[in-house]
Design a protein around this motif. Structure first.
Motif, PDB file in Angstrom:
ATOM      1  N   MET A  37      42.441  35.755 -70.888  1.00 23.68           N
ATOM      2  CA  MET A  37      42.205  34.365 -71.284  1.00 23.68           C
ATOM      3  C   MET A  37      41.793  34.365 -72.753  1.00 23.68           C
ATOM      4  SD  MET A  37      39.708  31.355 -69.807  1.00 23.68           S
ATOM      5  CE  MET A  37      40.884  30.864 -68.533  1.00 23.68           C
ATOM      6  N   ILE A  38      42.595  33.728 -73.593  1.00 23.15           N
ATOM      7  CA  ILE A  38      42.348  33.705 -75.028  1.00 23.15           C
ATOM      8  C   ILE A  38      41.700  32.377 -75.409  1.00 23.15           C
ATOM      9  CG2 ILE A  38      43.364  33.965 -77.315  1.00 23.15           C
ATOM     10  CD1 ILE A  38      43.630  36.419 -75.483  1.00 23.15           C
ATOM     11  N   LEU A  39      40.443  32.437 -75.852  1.00 26.54           N
ATOM     12  CA  LEU A  39      39.720  31.264 -76.337  1.00 26.54           C
ATOM     13  C   LEU A  39      39.052  31.621 -77.655  1.00 26.54           C
ATOM     14  CD1 LEU A  39      37.842  29.994 -73.123  1.00 26.54           C
ATOM     15  CD2 LEU A  39      39.970  29.107 -74.072  1.00 26.54           C
ATOM     16  N   SER A  40      38.898  30.625 -78.520  1.00 26.95           N
ATOM     17  CA  SER A  40      38.171  30.863 -79.760  1.00 26.95           C
ATOM     18  C   SER A  40      36.681  30.958 -79.457  1.00 26.95           C
ATOM     19  CB  SER A  40      38.421  29.728 -80.749  1.00 26.95           C
ATOM     20  OG  SER A  40      37.828  28.530 -80.278  1.00 26.95           O
ATOM     21  N   GLU A  41      35.945  31.577 -80.368  1.00 23.78           N
ATOM     22  CA  GLU A  41      34.501  31.685 -80.172  1.00 23.78           C
ATOM     23  C   GLU A  41      33.852  30.301 -80.159  1.00 23.78           C
ATOM     24  OE1 GLU A  41      30.791  34.065 -82.282  1.00 23.78           O
ATOM     25  OE2 GLU A  41      32.809  34.931 -82.314  1.00 23.78           O
ATOM     26  N   ALA A  42      34.427  29.371 -80.942  1.00 21.71           N
ATOM     27  CA  ALA A  42      33.898  28.003 -80.966  1.00 21.71           C
ATOM     28  C   ALA A  42      34.076  27.328 -79.610  1.00 21.71           C
ATOM     29  CB  ALA A  42      34.597  27.197 -82.058  1.00 21.71           C
ATOM     30  N   THR A  43      35.236  27.553 -78.981  1.00 22.07           N
ATOM     31  CA  THR A  43      35.483  26.964 -77.659  1.00 22.07           C
ATOM     32  C   THR A  43      34.539  27.555 -76.625  1.00 22.07           C
ATOM     33  OG1 THR A  43      37.806  26.569 -78.181  1.00 22.07           O
ATOM     34  CG2 THR A  43      37.212  26.609 -75.854  1.00 22.07           C
ATOM     35  N   VAL A  44      34.328  28.863 -76.697  1.00 27.29           N
ATOM     36  CA  VAL A  44      33.386  29.508 -75.772  1.00 27.29           C
ATOM     37  C   VAL A  44      31.997  28.909 -75.949  1.00 27.29           C
ATOM     38  CG1 VAL A  44      32.232  31.670 -75.161  1.00 27.29           C
ATOM     39  CG2 VAL A  44      34.689  31.658 -75.642  1.00 27.29           C
ATOM     40  N   GLY A  45      31.596  28.699 -77.205  1.00 30.55           N
ATOM     41  CA  GLY A  45      30.289  28.108 -77.470  1.00 30.55           C
ATOM     42  C   GLY A  45      30.166  26.712 -76.886  1.00 30.55           C
ATOM     43  N   ARG A  46      31.242  25.934 -76.983  1.00 27.99           N
ATOM     44  CA  ARG A  46      31.221  24.576 -76.430  1.00 27.99           C
ATOM     45  C   ARG A  46      31.068  24.610 -74.910  1.00 27.99           C
ATOM     46  NH1 ARG A  46      34.893  22.046 -73.961  1.00 27.99           N
ATOM     47  NH2 ARG A  46      36.578  23.411 -74.669  1.00 27.99           N
ATOM     48  N   VAL A  47      31.818  25.511 -74.253  1.00 29.92           N
ATOM     49  CA  VAL A  47      31.718  25.630 -72.792  1.00 29.92           C
ATOM     50  C   VAL A  47      30.313  26.074 -72.395  1.00 29.92           C
ATOM     51  CG1 VAL A  47      32.588  26.816 -70.745  1.00 29.92           C
ATOM     52  CG2 VAL A  47      34.182  26.120 -72.543  1.00 29.92           C
ATOM     53  N   LEU A  48      29.734  27.000 -73.155  1.00 29.43           N
ATOM     54  CA  LEU A  48      28.388  27.486 -72.841  1.00 29.43           C
ATOM     55  C   LEU A  48      27.353  26.368 -72.960  1.00 29.43           C
ATOM     56  CD1 LEU A  48      28.437  30.972 -74.605  1.00 29.43           C
ATOM     57  CD2 LEU A  48      28.265  30.550 -72.142  1.00 29.43           C
ATOM     58  N   ARG A  49      27.500  25.525 -73.967  1.00 28.73           N
ATOM     59  CA  ARG A  49      26.557  24.409 -74.112  1.00 28.73           C
ATOM     60  C   ARG A  49      26.655  23.460 -72.923  1.00 28.73           C
ATOM     61  NH1 ARG A  49      28.150  25.157 -79.462  1.00 28.73           N
ATOM     62  NH2 ARG A  49      29.764  23.540 -79.351  1.00 28.73           N
ATOM     63  N   GLU A  50      27.871  23.250 -72.430  1.00 29.82           N
ATOM     64  CA  GLU A  50      28.059  22.401 -71.253  1.00 29.82           C
ATOM     65  C   GLU A  50      27.426  23.054 -70.019  1.00 29.82           C
ATOM     66  OE1 GLU A  50      29.156  19.403 -68.657  1.00 29.82           O
ATOM     67  OE2 GLU A  50      29.043  19.425 -70.846  1.00 29.82           O
ATOM     68  N   LEU A  51      27.577  24.365 -69.899  1.00 29.57           N
ATOM     69  CA  LEU A  51      26.970  25.078 -68.771  1.00 29.57           C
ATOM     70  C   LEU A  51      25.446  25.041 -68.861  1.00 29.57           C
ATOM     71  CD1 LEU A  51      29.344  28.193 -68.514  1.00 29.57           C
ATOM     72  CD2 LEU A  51      29.337  26.150 -67.073  1.00 29.57           C
ATOM     73  N   ASP A  52      24.923  25.122 -70.091  1.00 25.92           N
ATOM     74  CA  ASP A  52      23.472  24.981 -70.287  1.00 25.92           C
ATOM     75  C   ASP A  52      23.006  23.615 -69.783  1.00 25.92           C
ATOM     76  OD1 ASP A  52      23.293  27.451 -71.503  1.00 25.92           O
ATOM     77  OD2 ASP A  52      23.278  26.659 -73.546  1.00 25.92           O
ATOM     78  N   HIS A  53      23.747  22.590 -70.188  1.00 28.07           N
ATOM     79  CA  HIS A  53      23.379  21.215 -69.843  1.00 28.07           C
ATOM     80  C   HIS A  53      23.360  21.006 -68.328  1.00 28.07           C
ATOM     81  CE1 HIS A  53      23.077  16.865 -70.166  1.00 28.07           C
ATOM     82  NE2 HIS A  53      24.142  16.747 -69.388  1.00 28.07           N
ATOM     83  N   ARG A  54      24.271  21.679 -67.631  1.00 25.01           N
ATOM     84  CA  ARG A  54      24.372  21.521 -66.176  1.00 25.01           C
ATOM     85  C   ARG A  54      23.449  22.481 -65.424  1.00 25.01           C
ATOM     86  NH1 ARG A  54      30.750  22.004 -65.602  1.00 25.01           N
ATOM     87  NH2 ARG A  54      30.353  21.650 -63.376  1.00 25.01           N
ATOM     88  N   GLY A  55      22.730  23.305 -66.165  1.00 27.97           N
ATOM     89  CA  GLY A  55      21.761  24.200 -65.541  1.00 27.97           C
ATOM     90  C   GLY A  55      22.353  25.470 -64.966  1.00 27.97           C
ATOM     91  N   TYR A  56      23.603  25.790 -65.334  1.00 25.95           N
ATOM     92  CA  TYR A  56      24.261  26.978 -64.794  1.00 25.95           C
ATOM     93  C   TYR A  56      23.970  28.233 -65.609  1.00 25.95           C
ATOM     94  CZ  TYR A  56      26.996  23.586 -62.099  1.00 25.95           C
ATOM     95  OH  TYR A  56      27.389  22.570 -61.265  1.00 25.95           O
ATOM     96  N   THR A  57      23.555  28.049 -66.855  1.00 25.79           N
ATOM     97  CA  THR A  57      23.201  29.181 -67.716  1.00 25.79           C
ATOM     98  C   THR A  57      21.879  28.876 -68.407  1.00 25.79           C
ATOM     99  OG1 THR A  57      24.559  28.201 -69.483  1.00 25.79           O
ATOM    100  CG2 THR A  57      25.570  29.946 -68.163  1.00 25.79           C
ATOM    101  N   ARG A  58      21.255  29.926 -68.942  1.00 25.45           N
ATOM    102  CA  ARG A  58      20.005  29.732 -69.679  1.00 25.45           C
ATOM    103  C   ARG A  58      20.006  30.627 -70.911  1.00 25.45           C
ATOM    104  NH1 ARG A  58      16.612  31.884 -64.507  1.00 25.45           N
ATOM    105  NH2 ARG A  58      17.377  34.030 -64.480  1.00 25.45           N
ATOM    106  N   LYS A  59      19.482  30.089 -71.998  1.00 27.35           N
ATOM    107  CA  LYS A  59      19.451  30.816 -73.265  1.00 27.35           C
ATOM    108  C   LYS A  59      18.260  31.760 -73.311  1.00 27.35           C
ATOM    109  CE  LYS A  59      20.595  28.855 -77.081  1.00 27.35           C
ATOM    110  NZ  LYS A  59      20.636  27.972 -78.277  1.00 27.35           N
ATOM    111  N   SER A  60      18.480  32.898 -73.965  1.00 21.72           N
ATOM    112  CA  SER A  60      17.403  33.875 -74.168  1.00 21.72           C
ATOM    113  C   SER A  60      17.232  34.076 -75.668  1.00 21.72           C
ATOM    114  CB  SER A  60      17.740  35.198 -73.481  1.00 21.72           C
ATOM    115  OG  SER A  60      17.915  35.018 -72.094  1.00 21.72           O
ATOM    116  N   GLY A  61      16.748  33.045 -76.342  1.00 24.30           N
ATOM    117  CA  GLY A  61      16.565  33.115 -77.788  1.00 24.30           C
ATOM    118  C   GLY A  61      17.882  33.366 -78.494  1.00 24.30           C
TER     119      GLY A  61
END
Length: 248
Positions: A37-61
């Motif tokens: 699956m080929i995605l840009s780093e910017a696209t991955v970042g956008r998906v991660l922010r959405e996952l953060d918002h939905r509570g599926y992921t959590r940031k570690s600094g």
């Protein structure tokens, strides 16, 4: 495979679930590329922010992200949906390549052959061989619990009964009729859609073999194959568009 955004979500959550440390967008992008699956780093970042918002992921600094307990539950849901989508595609491909009648003929042939292997196995089975069948059933039930495919354990179960029958010709016939490895997952999918209890048929067969009751073993095997035949026919009846697709 799931639709585009859901497949992205599934793969990213899967990558995070397998990681032992938090991952950044760059590492996830590379892991996605390894999964074709080929995605840009910017696209991955956008998906991660959405996952953060939905509570599926959590940031570690600044270290990156890890999957949350809620994300692990979401991953299991997506994994099950993905498995169903793959199985549905396999069934449609088999219908197109072989035709509906040939697929149903496989089950009719199995009924004729495996009723005999069941009778012979009831006569010949040793306690150790019964234990092996129970072990295969336990593996099947564990796969069901994990919402994984049971098709490999189903195939192994029927081949083991054929081996126990001590009839090399019948065992070869069972091997021949099960050469198309895609049919197992296709039949499994149809049975799940019919809400059938996949493990109960095998349990009844084992009980009959353990009792060395040839008539009961034959009846249990015939019922098992007929249950599969019924569920496949029901699935096709409830999804008439598949018959149209198969004729194209």
């Amino acid at each position: 495979m799931l639709s585009g955004p859901r497949e992205q979500e599934y793969l990213i959550l899967e990558i995070l679930s397998e990681a032992t440390t938090p991952l950044g967008a760059g590492a996830i992008r590379q892991a996605l590329e390894d999964r074709d699956m080929i995605l840009s780093e910017a696209t991955v970042g956008r998906v991660l922010r959405e996952l953060d918002h939905r509570g599926y992921t959590r940031k570690s600094g600044f270290q990156g992200r890890s999957i949350s307990p809620k994300g692990a539950e979401r991953l299991e849901t997506l994994r099950e949906e993905r498995g169903h989508a793959v199985s549905a595609n396999i069934l449609l491909e088999e219908l197109k390549s072989q035709g509906i009648e040939k697929i149903l003929d496989v089950l009719v042939a199995r009924r004729a052959i495996e009723r005999e292997t069941a009778r012979l196995a009831a006569r010949m089975a040793t306690p150790e061989e019964i234990d092996r069948l129970r072990e295969l059933l336990a593996q099947q039930e564990e796969a069901l619990r994990k919402k994984e495919s049971v098709a490999p354990f189903d195939a192994a179960f029927h081949r083991e009964i054929a081996r126990i029958s001590r009839n090399a010709i019948l065992a070869a016939a069972v091997d021949l009729i099960r050469q198309d490895v895609k049919l197992g997952p296709a039949f499994e999918y149809a049975r799940k859609k019919a809400a059938s209890t996949l493990g109960s048929d095998h349990r009844a067969i084992i009980d009959a073999l353990a009792a060395h009751d040839e008539d009961r073993a034959e009846k249990a095997m015939v019922m098992h194959v007929e249950n599969t035949l019924r569920d496949v026919q029901r699935y096709l009846d409830e999804n008439p568009e598949l018959r149209k697709e198969a004729r194209r």
